[in-house]
Motif scaffolding. Structure first.
Motif, PDB file in Angstrom:
ATOM      1  N   ILE A   1       0.984  -1.496  -0.049  1.00 44.59           N
ATOM      2  CA  ILE A   1      -0.238   0.044  -0.166  1.00 44.59           C
ATOM      3  C   ILE A   1       0.517   1.065   0.356  1.00 44.59           C
ATOM      4  O   ILE A   1       1.602   1.171   0.959  1.00 44.59           O
ATOM      5  CB  ILE A   1      -1.035  -0.052   1.097  1.00 44.59           C
ATOM      6  CG1 ILE A   1      -1.760  -0.732   1.341  1.00 44.59           C
ATOM      7  CG2 ILE A   1      -1.908   0.953   1.310  1.00 44.59           C
ATOM      8  CD1 ILE A   1      -2.675  -0.993   2.737  1.00 44.59           C
ATOM      9  N   SER A   2       0.860   1.880  -1.002  1.00 44.49           N
ATOM     10  CA  SER A   2       1.557   3.420  -1.133  1.00 44.49           C
ATOM     11  C   SER A   2       0.510   4.354  -0.952  1.00 44.49           C
ATOM     12  O   SER A   2      -0.344   4.846  -1.438  1.00 44.49           O
ATOM     13  CB  SER A   2       2.006   3.060  -2.630  1.00 44.49           C
ATOM     14  OG  SER A   2       2.994   2.086  -3.099  1.00 44.49           O
ATOM     15  N   ASP A   3       1.024   5.774   0.052  1.00 38.75           N
ATOM     16  CA  ASP A   3       0.743   6.806  -0.238  1.00 38.75           C
ATOM     17  C   ASP A   3       2.139   7.633  -0.295  1.00 38.75           C
ATOM     18  O   ASP A   3       2.386   8.863   0.567  1.00 38.75           O
ATOM     19  CB  ASP A   3       0.045   6.797   1.443  1.00 38.75           C
ATOM     20  CG  ASP A   3      -1.146   7.739   2.198  1.00 38.75           C
ATOM     21  OD1 ASP A   3      -0.497   8.331   1.268  1.00 38.75           O
ATOM     22  OD2 ASP A   3      -0.676   7.933   3.259  1.00 38.75           O
ATOM     23  N   PRO A   4       1.711   7.956  -1.553  1.00 36.22           N
ATOM     24  CA  PRO A   4       2.761   9.711  -1.789  1.00 36.22           C
ATOM     25  C   PRO A   4       1.922  10.509  -1.846  1.00 36.22           C
ATOM     26  O   PRO A   4       3.585  11.498  -1.341  1.00 36.22           O
ATOM     27  CB  PRO A   4       2.705   8.701  -3.463  1.00 36.22           C
ATOM     28  CG  PRO A   4       1.222   8.370  -3.733  1.00 36.22           C
ATOM     29  CD  PRO A   4       1.035   7.775  -2.581  1.00 36.22           C
ATOM     30  N   ASP A   5       0.926  11.203  -1.368  1.00 34.20           N
ATOM     31  CA  ASP A   5       0.680  12.595  -1.044  1.00 34.20           C
ATOM     32  C   ASP A   5       0.585  12.435   0.478  1.00 34.20           C
ATOM     33  O   ASP A   5       0.283  13.370   1.451  1.00 34.20           O
ATOM     34  CB  ASP A   5       0.043  12.876  -1.629  1.00 34.20           C
ATOM     35  CG  ASP A   5      -0.458  12.262  -3.138  1.00 34.20           C
ATOM     36  OD1 ASP A   5       0.623  13.278  -3.258  1.00 34.20           O
ATOM     37  OD2 ASP A   5      -1.352  11.844  -3.622  1.00 34.20           O
ATOM     38  N   GLY A   6       0.828  11.353   1.707  1.00 35.56           N
ATOM     39  CA  GLY A   6       0.534  11.751   2.831  1.00 35.56           C
ATOM     40  C   GLY A   6      -0.515  11.423   3.578  1.00 35.56           C
ATOM     41  O   GLY A   6      -1.013  12.407   4.248  1.00 35.56           O
ATOM     42  N   LEU A   7      -1.733  10.938   2.394  1.00 35.93           N
ATOM     43  CA  LEU A   7      -3.429  11.376   3.308  1.00 35.93           C
ATOM     44  C   LEU A   7      -3.907  10.826   4.061  1.00 35.93           C
ATOM     45  O   LEU A   7      -4.668  10.959   4.996  1.00 35.93           O
ATOM     46  CB  LEU A   7      -3.219  10.415   1.536  1.00 35.93           C
ATOM     47  CG  LEU A   7      -3.938  10.841   0.532  1.00 35.93           C
ATOM     48  CD1 LEU A   7      -4.382   9.830  -0.098  1.00 35.93           C
ATOM     49  CD2 LEU A   7      -4.349  12.375   0.003  1.00 35.93           C
TER      50      LEU A   7
END
Length: 485
Positions: A340-346
């Motif tokens: 699981i990737s959260d590149p925008d820091g949501l």
């Protein structure tokens, strides 16, 4: 002319949502055009509306009680907790921001305007609007800038009735104490009171009602006995989902995630007498069962970390080795993948975390939320499936080629090569009787093809009759006030 009445509570969880649903159904059966309204709700159990937004699931049930589709104006402010101190703020169905609790007050003037806008728009097509408060007006430390209780009632000039919960004990103090701490202008807005959740002979509380009325100068509207069928209505809180252990039944284990969301998937399963549904609290291992259902989550990455901290990942791996089935819905689907990737820091700092690795898929969180009602079909049984999507993130990977649902000619969801681990984003899919029975029979359950929707409608009718036999409903209607645009 449209009229309105507001139901507030002398405390949290006094049964306001159920009372409003029952009042909505009663007055709708009298031929009135009734609409539910809750200015501010706090819940991670949301519904996707006919006009493409999201509201609290309690208001969707109340809309069903009125016989109308849910729309965003029924719950213009929805707070979805993401941490102990912060929530996502949904305004008129769409995400506005994520804010800390101490910063929320700065938004309230803007939010009150949205609440009044939605309230008046909703009232245009109604004879009666039944408003539900949140928490309690006795929390006078929150009165300044309030949009959930007396602040809204004052701004919209709506009369109030106050509900107390006798099941907790101290109901006289709840109601009389509320009168004592309220500003006199707020107290004068309350026209009557009722006592909810009484067990036993209600006449034994006659003197209590007399004493409350004498000390408050509010009209006594009645005592509502405990409604034994309440568990058959869609639950607003995961704590209201009843575990239904049944000897010899097909066993479904549901880990109770910290930020569990949109768990209405469990209601039709809990209602089926052929199934044993057990919600597993933290501190307990996942039991030996037939199906592990991992539900939705408001904060998937944090709940995945908590899942591992409980040792549930080890229990789940053992369950799969034993030949057990797994279904992940929404956040649970994302957890089953490789990463699981959260590149925008949501959901905190930007990062990529490993998933449970049971599906060969990967999820990337995106800022744009997916909100839609969905009509699909189950490929294995060729039965229709209806539900809704409400999530952040896109999931891709080899196992999506085995998507076990089809929408408009496109496979959706994912399945591992064994066919025992599946995931999808579709909430509410088990409300479809034919699909629910077909899906569970494939897993070896002797599921019944009961009419779940008809069952909910029947309980709403019973609830309306229950209130009609307990409360002075003509008096409550007479206490409603005109809605002034």
């Amino acid at each position: 002319m449209t009229r309105a009445i507001m139901v507030q509570g002398a405390g949290s969880n006094v049964g306001k949502s159920m009372l409003v649903a029952g009042l909505c159904r009663h007055f709708a059966r009298q031929g009135l055009r009734v609409r539910p309204f809750k200015p501010q709700n706090m819940s991670n159990n949301a519904a996707v509306t006919a006009d493409g937004g999201e509201i609290g699931r309690a208001q969707a049930l109340q809309a069903l009680a009125c016989g109308v589709p849910p729309v965003v104006d029924m719950n213009p402010v929805l707070l979805k907790p993401e941490t102990e101190t912060g929530s996502q703020v949904i305004v008129q169905g769409q995400r506005l921001a994520t804010v800390k609790a101490r910063d929320y007050a700065a938004l309230k003037p803007q939010l009150l305007a949205a609440c009044l806008d939605s309230f008046h728009r909703l009232a245009r097509d109604a004879d009666l609007v039944i408003v539900e408060g949140a928490g309690s007006p006795a929390e006078i430390n929150l009165r300044a800038g309030d949009i959930a209780n007396m602040g809204f009632a004052e701004a919209a000039d709506v009369p109030v009735i106050l509900a107390g919960d006798i099941d907790r004990g101290g109901v006289i103090a709840q109601l009389v104490g509320t009168k004592a701490v309220l500003d006199p202008r707020d107290a004068a807005r309350i026209k009557g009171f009722l006592v909810n959740k009484f067990r036993g002979d209600v006449t034994l509380f006659d003197e209590g009602m007399t004493q409350i009325a004498a000390r408050t100068d509010w009209a006594a509207l009645g005592v509502v006995p405990w409604f034994t069928e309440a568990h058959r209505l869609p639950a607003e809180d995961i704590l209201d989902i009843r575990s239904t252990p049944r000897a010899g039944a097909f066993r479904i284990a549901v880990p109770r995630l910290t930020r569990i969301a949109n768990f209405d998937d469990l209601d039709p399963l809990s209602a089926d007498p052929a199934l044993s549904v057990e919600v597993i609290s933290p501190g307990r291992p996942l039991p030996v069962c037939d199906l592990v259902l991992i539900p939705g989550s408001k904060t998937t990455i944090a709940d995945l970390a908590a899942f591992r901290a409980e040792g549930w990942d080890i229990d789940l791996a053992a369950h799969v080795r034993r030949g057990g089935h797994v279904l992940g819905i929404c956040g649970g689907y994302q957890m089953l993948g490789q990463t699981i990737s959260d590149p925008d820091g949501l959901e905190g700092p930007p990062r990529t975390v490993p998933g449970l690795g049971l599906l060969d898929v990967a999820t990337v969180m995106r800022p744009q939320k997916h909100l839609s009602r969905v009509t699909a079909r189950d490929l294995a049984s060729d039965t229709p499936v209806t539900g809704y999507e409400i999530h952040l993130g896109d999931t891709t990977g080899p196992d999506t080629a085995r998507g076990w649902l089809e929408r408009a000619g496109t496979r959706i969801g994912a399945e591992d090569p064994s066919g025992r681990v599946r995931g999808c984003y579709l909430h509410g899919l088990f409300s479809g009787d034919a699909f629910r029975a077909a899906y569970l029979r494939r897993l070896g359950a002797q599921a019944t093809e009961g009419d779940y929707g008809a069952g909910v409608e029947a309980v709403l009718d019973q609830l309306a009759g229950h209130l009609d036999g307990s409360l002075d409903l003509p008096l409550i209607l007479s206490m409603s006030g005109p809605v002034i645009p």
